[in-house]
Motif scaffolding. Structure first.
Motif, PDB file in Angstrom:
ATOM      1  N   LEU A 177      34.120  38.932  51.703  1.00 58.72           N
ATOM      2  CA  LEU A 177      33.753  38.018  50.625  1.00 58.72           C
ATOM      3  C   LEU A 177      34.748  38.311  49.688  1.00 58.72           C
ATOM      4  CD1 LEU A 177      30.041  38.759  50.857  1.00 58.72           C
ATOM      5  CD2 LEU A 177      31.247  36.705  51.681  1.00 58.72           C
ATOM      6  N   HIS A 178      35.087  37.303  48.918  1.00 56.55           N
ATOM      7  CA  HIS A 178      36.028  37.285  47.743  1.00 56.55           C
ATOM      8  C   HIS A 178      35.487  38.301  46.861  1.00 56.55           C
ATOM      9  CE1 HIS A 178      38.579  36.531  44.176  1.00 56.55           C
ATOM     10  NE2 HIS A 178      39.094  35.599  45.081  1.00 56.55           N
ATOM     11  N   PRO A 179      36.380  39.444  46.344  1.00 61.74           N
ATOM     12  CA  PRO A 179      35.900  40.365  45.492  1.00 61.74           C
ATOM     13  C   PRO A 179      35.339  39.922  44.083  1.00 61.74           C
ATOM     14  CG  PRO A 179      38.155  40.502  45.812  1.00 61.74           C
ATOM     15  CD  PRO A 179      37.685  39.545  46.741  1.00 61.74           C
ATOM     16  N   HIS A 180      35.707  38.847  43.619  1.00 59.87           N
ATOM     17  CA  HIS A 180      35.133  38.382  42.334  1.00 59.87           C
ATOM     18  C   HIS A 180      34.411  36.852  42.542  1.00 59.87           C
ATOM     19  CE1 HIS A 180      38.076  40.964  40.526  1.00 59.87           C
ATOM     20  NE2 HIS A 180      38.824  40.626  41.426  1.00 59.87           N
ATOM     21  N   TYR A 181      34.288  36.083  43.662  1.00 58.31           N
ATOM     22  CA  TYR A 181      33.377  35.202  43.853  1.00 58.31           C
ATOM     23  C   TYR A 181      32.848  35.529  45.278  1.00 58.31           C
ATOM     24  CZ  TYR A 181      36.316  33.385  40.239  1.00 58.31           C
ATOM     25  OH  TYR A 181      37.337  32.938  39.321  1.00 58.31           O
ATOM     26  N   PRO A 182      31.683  36.336  45.475  1.00 59.62           N
ATOM     27  CA  PRO A 182      30.890  36.779  46.548  1.00 59.62           C
ATOM     28  C   PRO A 182      30.331  35.337  47.341  1.00 59.62           C
ATOM     29  CG  PRO A 182      29.839  37.516  44.638  1.00 59.62           C
ATOM     30  CD  PRO A 182      31.082  36.881  44.128  1.00 59.62           C
ATOM     31  N   ALA A 183      30.229  34.559  46.902  1.00 54.19           N
ATOM     32  CA  ALA A 183      29.864  33.443  47.722  1.00 54.19           C
ATOM     33  C   ALA A 183      30.873  32.656  48.488  1.00 54.19           C
ATOM     34  CB  ALA A 183      29.107  32.151  46.663  1.00 54.19           C
TER      35      ALA A 183
END
Length: 86
Positions: free
Chosen positions: A30-36
Motif C-alpha cells: 500500500l502506498h505509504p502516504h495514500y493507504p487506499a
C-alpha cells in the motif's frame, strides 16, 4: 527493407523510453502516504514468472495482514513517495 517489399519512406521517428524502477526489483504494498492505493509493479522482463508470486504477497497482505517480503515492500521507497506538494 528486408521485411517490407513495397516502396516506403520514413517521415519521422520517435524513440520510446522504457521506465524502470530504482532498484530494478518488484515491489508490492500500500502506498505509504495514500493507504487506499495498492501498488504491484516492477516485474520487468520476468513478469510472467514473478507476478503470481508478488500478487500473492499483496493479496496475503490485504486479506490476511501478512507481511510483504522486505525486499519487495513498497515502503522501502517511502522517502521518494511523498504526498504531492511536499
Amino acid at each position: 527493407k528486408q521485411w517490407l517489399k513495397i516502396p516506403f519512406r520514413i517521415v519521422g521517428h520517435r524513440a520510446g523510453l522504457r521506465p524502470a524502477t530504482l532498484e530494478r526489483r518488484p515491489f508490492a504494498g500500500l502506498h505509504p502516504h495514500y493507504p487506499a492505493i495498492g501498488i504491484l509493479n516492477g516485474m520487468g522482463t520476468k513478469g510472467c514468472s514473478l507476478a503470481p508470486f508478488f500478487a500473492r504477497q499483496l493479496a496475503g497482505h490485504l486479506l490476511e495482514g501478512e507481511a510483504i517480503r522486505p525486499d519487495a515492500d513498497v515502503n522501502r521507497f517511502q522517502k521518494i513517495l511523498r504526498p504531492a506538494g511536499q
